[in-house]
Motif scaffolding. Structure first.
Motif, mmCIF file in Angstrom:
data_model
loop_
_atom_site.group_PDB
_atom_site.id
_atom_site.type_symbol
_atom_site.label_atom_id
_atom_site.label_comp_id
_atom_site.label_asym_id
_atom_site.label_seq_id
_atom_site.Cartn_x
_atom_site.Cartn_y
_atom_site.Cartn_z
ATOM 1 N N LYS A 19 0.903 -1.394 0.038
ATOM 2 C CA LYS A 19 -0.019 -0.089 -0.047
ATOM 3 C C LYS A 19 0.870 1.136 -0.039
ATOM 4 C CE LYS A 19 -3.932 0.742 2.275
ATOM 5 N NZ LYS A 19 -4.940 0.808 3.458
ATOM 6 N N TRP A 20 0.330 2.335 -0.650
ATOM 7 C CA TRP A 20 1.433 3.483 -0.906
ATOM 8 C C TRP A 20 0.719 4.789 -0.472
ATOM 9 C CZ3 TRP A 20 6.114 1.760 -1.996
ATOM 10 C CH2 TRP A 20 6.155 0.480 -2.566
ATOM 11 N N THR A 21 1.533 5.801 0.197
ATOM 12 C CA THR A 21 0.809 6.995 0.420
ATOM 13 C C THR A 21 0.746 7.941 -0.811
ATOM 14 O OG1 THR A 21 2.945 8.157 1.009
ATOM 15 C CG2 THR A 21 2.166 6.823 2.417
ATOM 16 N N GLU A 73 -3.984 -4.107 -8.572
ATOM 17 C CA GLU A 73 -4.111 -2.669 -7.808
ATOM 18 C C GLU A 73 -3.335 -2.044 -6.928
ATOM 19 O OE1 GLU A 73 -7.606 -3.746 -5.145
ATOM 20 O OE2 GLU A 73 -7.367 -1.540 -4.141
ATOM 21 N N LYS A 74 -2.119 -2.893 -6.548
ATOM 22 C CA LYS A 74 -1.161 -2.123 -5.857
ATOM 23 C C LYS A 74 -0.043 -1.440 -6.772
ATOM 24 C CE LYS A 74 1.652 -6.245 -4.931
ATOM 25 N NZ LYS A 74 2.057 -7.301 -4.046
ATOM 26 N N THR A 75 0.058 -2.083 -7.977
ATOM 27 C CA THR A 75 0.860 -1.498 -8.953
ATOM 28 C C THR A 75 0.224 -0.233 -9.764
ATOM 29 O OG1 THR A 75 1.840 -3.677 -9.264
ATOM 30 C CG2 THR A 75 2.313 -2.088 -10.880
ATOM 31 N N MET A 76 -1.243 -0.570 -9.773
ATOM 32 C CA MET A 76 -1.384 0.970 -10.474
ATOM 33 C C MET A 76 -1.370 1.981 -9.519
ATOM 34 S SD MET A 76 -2.559 0.176 -13.420
ATOM 35 C CE MET A 76 -0.964 -0.898 -13.706
ATOM 36 N N ALA A 77 -1.294 1.554 -8.072
ATOM 37 C CA ALA A 77 -1.681 2.663 -6.986
ATOM 38 C C ALA A 77 -0.339 3.082 -6.704
ATOM 39 C CB ALA A 77 -2.371 1.906 -5.891
ATOM 40 N N ALA A 78 0.781 2.460 -7.122
ATOM 41 C CA ALA A 78 2.045 2.958 -6.598
ATOM 42 C C ALA A 78 2.539 4.051 -7.454
ATOM 43 C CB ALA A 78 3.240 1.741 -6.977
ATOM 44 N N ALA A 132 19.566 0.207 -2.719
ATOM 45 C CA ALA A 132 19.714 1.513 -3.040
ATOM 46 C C ALA A 132 18.336 2.178 -2.629
ATOM 47 C CB ALA A 132 20.199 1.795 -4.230
ATOM 48 N N ALA A 133 17.367 1.822 -3.159
ATOM 49 C CA ALA A 133 15.768 2.463 -3.071
ATOM 50 C C ALA A 133 15.696 2.499 -1.435
ATOM 51 C CB ALA A 133 14.768 1.593 -3.539
ATOM 52 N N ARG A 134 15.833 1.525 -0.749
ATOM 53 C CA ARG A 134 15.845 1.877 0.883
ATOM 54 C C ARG A 134 16.719 2.720 1.286
ATOM 55 N NH1 ARG A 134 15.394 -4.834 1.772
ATOM 56 N NH2 ARG A 134 13.329 -5.196 1.455
ATOM 57 N N ALA A 135 17.983 2.618 0.905
ATOM 58 C CA ALA A 135 18.915 3.457 1.715
ATOM 59 C C ALA A 135 18.836 4.737 1.279
ATOM 60 C CB ALA A 135 20.177 2.946 1.044
ATOM 61 N N ILE A 136 17.957 5.143 0.299
ATOM 62 C CA ILE A 136 17.633 6.515 0.030
ATOM 63 C C ILE A 136 16.237 7.170 0.709
ATOM 64 C CG2 ILE A 136 19.007 6.901 -1.969
ATOM 65 C CD1 ILE A 136 16.564 7.103 -3.708
ATOM 66 N N GLY A 137 15.565 5.933 1.124
ATOM 67 C CA GLY A 137 14.462 6.582 2.091
ATOM 68 C C GLY A 137 13.164 6.206 1.415
ATOM 69 N N LEU A 138 13.488 5.285 0.226
ATOM 70 C CA LEU A 138 12.133 4.984 -0.476
ATOM 71 C C LEU A 138 11.508 3.481 0.053
ATOM 72 C CD1 LEU A 138 12.893 5.680 -4.072
ATOM 73 C CD2 LEU A 138 11.213 6.525 -2.888
ATOM 74 N N ASP A 139 10.385 3.153 -0.084
ATOM 75 C CA ASP A 139 9.881 1.796 0.116
ATOM 76 C C ASP A 139 9.730 0.981 -1.048
ATOM 77 O OD1 ASP A 139 9.770 1.588 3.038
ATOM 78 O OD2 ASP A 139 8.077 3.073 2.412
ATOM 79 N N ALA A 140 9.989 -0.429 -1.216
ATOM 80 C CA ALA A 140 9.961 -1.129 -2.622
ATOM 81 C C ALA A 140 9.032 -2.178 -2.390
ATOM 82 C CB ALA A 140 11.530 -1.732 -2.916
ATOM 83 N N GLY A 141 8.442 -2.661 -3.559
ATOM 84 C CA GLY A 141 7.692 -3.700 -3.539
ATOM 85 C C GLY A 141 7.648 -4.632 -4.965
ATOM 86 N N PRO A 142 9.010 -5.297 -4.768
ATOM 87 C CA PRO A 142 9.411 -6.051 -6.039
ATOM 88 C C PRO A 142 8.352 -7.317 -6.467
ATOM 89 C CG PRO A 142 11.024 -6.582 -4.216
ATOM 90 C CD PRO A 142 10.121 -5.591 -3.619
ATOM 91 N N MET A 143 8.313 -7.724 -7.493
ATOM 92 C CA MET A 143 7.450 -8.846 -7.655
ATOM 93 C C MET A 143 7.766 -9.566 -9.157
ATOM 94 S SD MET A 143 3.955 -6.762 -8.292
ATOM 95 C CE MET A 143 4.733 -5.010 -7.932
ATOM 96 N N SER A 144 7.506 -10.718 -9.021
ATOM 97 C CA SER A 144 7.686 -11.799 -10.517
ATOM 98 C C SER A 144 6.130 -12.027 -10.939
ATOM 99 C CB SER A 144 8.594 -12.845 -10.129
ATOM 100 O OG SER A 144 9.845 -12.454 -9.828
ATOM 101 N N LEU A 169 7.464 1.484 -6.167
ATOM 102 C CA LEU A 169 8.655 2.382 -5.304
ATOM 103 C C LEU A 169 7.540 3.485 -5.093
ATOM 104 C CD1 LEU A 169 11.486 2.852 -8.001
ATOM 105 C CD2 LEU A 169 11.681 1.662 -5.925
ATOM 106 N N GLY A 170 7.848 4.019 -3.791
ATOM 107 C CA GLY A 170 7.050 5.012 -3.299
ATOM 108 C C GLY A 170 7.213 5.090 -1.648
ATOM 109 N N HIS A 171 6.381 5.741 -0.925
ATOM 110 C CA HIS A 171 6.433 5.534 0.617
ATOM 111 C C HIS A 171 5.295 4.536 0.871
ATOM 112 C CE1 HIS A 171 8.598 9.085 -1.017
ATOM 113 N NE2 HIS A 171 9.621 9.047 0.252
ATOM 114 N N GLY A 172 5.766 3.493 1.673
ATOM 115 C CA GLY A 172 4.708 2.634 1.951
ATOM 116 C C GLY A 172 3.767 2.911 3.017
ATOM 117 N N ASP A 173 2.610 2.509 3.205
ATOM 118 C CA ASP A 173 1.874 2.519 4.339
ATOM 119 C C ASP A 173 1.954 1.206 5.006
ATOM 120 O OD1 ASP A 173 -0.303 2.185 6.034
ATOM 121 O OD2 ASP A 173 -1.848 2.806 4.635
ATOM 122 N N PRO A 174 2.411 1.325 6.250
ATOM 123 C CA PRO A 174 2.812 -0.028 6.992
ATOM 124 C C PRO A 174 1.517 -0.731 7.106
ATOM 125 C CG PRO A 174 3.708 1.877 8.090
ATOM 126 C CD PRO A 174 2.757 2.526 6.934
#
Lengths: 193, 193
Positions: A19-21, A73-78, A132-144, A169-174
């Motif tokens: 989920k993404w802000t 849905e989560k990918t369209m929302a990211a 690297a995404a996490r290191a600069i303050g992003l959240d990631a949601g990788p998928m196959s 990629l974005g800022h995740g909603d926990p």
């Protein structure tokens, strides 16, 4: 040695987000992400990863038909969805990337070795990308969970670039994070000889 | 967001090492390395990477015949050489690793999909491995210049585990580092749509 907080950020407390802000991801952030990940090592500095960052609604809609139902849905929302891909003709860049060995391009002329090298090193770079995404303050949601052939036909019709995995990629909603799954213990995955 | 010093440690100032100090690498350090890298994400939490840490002279000598000439001396001299490999039968672990979907094991029954998943995710984990080594204060020297078939025959004769790449670990002597090669610019490797 990194601090405990930094180790948590890139590995121990980092989670795959679903989920993404609404906070957007700027060009400058995407450039900062690439400017870190690109320093990760690859074989003969071959750097085969190619990344398509989908941020516009029009680009996202081109991806939608290739996504599995649970990833739609989560990918369209990211804020951004990255297609992490690799270039089968990466060796064309070697005169620039490995200049002290002008013959390096010829090392990968055999197609199976070239494709294996591109996939291995493009995936290594995929690992660098997520960290690297996490290191600069992003959240990631990788998928196959998508149809690689459909993505390639839509975004890389020439056949030279192959999709590897996709990563929101974005800022995740926990609130959207799943319970954490276990990992193998050291003795299940590793041996010291 | 990590500090500049931390970003330097894992990406910007980190280099592939070719000469090693005599400082040994303990079991505890190898376990700390795995205990970080194992948290990196994989598809369906499949965690296919398997690692053989070669530290004894006897183990190193078994590896020597598979190494390319330019990788032999530095690898024999490294405190530890890791064979980063992957398990083609990773799906056997899914009832434990992905317990909320008991049918997950069946998703990877098709051999080509299974092998591709193992190679992709085992390589992603290889990226995590290199970054985790640097994060805990080790230097890494990853390489593909070896005969995978010879390594597999010697260390993984069953055919289930496949070598991916090898990586020297220890404390590097900066005198052995090569001049840094360039990387592709953002616009050479990335596109924003």
């Amino acid at each position: 040695m990194l601090s405990d907080a930094a180790l948590d950020t890139i590995f121990r407390a980092a989670r795959t987000h679903n989920k993404w802000t609404a906070q957007p991801v700027s060009d400058a952030t995407l450039r900062a992400l690439y400017d870190l990940m690109r320093w990760g090592p690859t074989s003969a500095n071959c750097c085969p990863a190619r990344i398509l960052f989908l941020r516009s609604a029009a680009a996202k809609e081109r991806l939608a038909p290739a996504l599995s139902a649970n990833n739609l849905e989560k990918t369209m929302a990211a804020p951004v969805t990255a297609i992490v891909a690799y270039d089968l003709d990466f060796a064309e860049q070697l005169p620039k990337l490995f200049p002290h060995r002008p013959e390096a391009k010829s090392w990968f002329a055999e197609p199976t070795l070239g494709a294996t090298t591109a996939f291995r090193n493009g995936s290594l770079q995929g690992g660098y990308f997520i960290i690297a995404a996490r290191a600069i303050g992003l959240d990631a949601g990788p998928m196959s969970g998508f149809d690689n052939a459909k993505v390639d036909a839509e975004f890389f019709p020439g056949g030279r670039i192959k999709s590897n995995f996709i990563c929101n990629l974005g800022h995740g909603d926990p609130a959207g994070v799943f319970p954490r799954n276990p990992r193998l213990a050291f003795d299940e995955a590793c041996t010291i000889l």
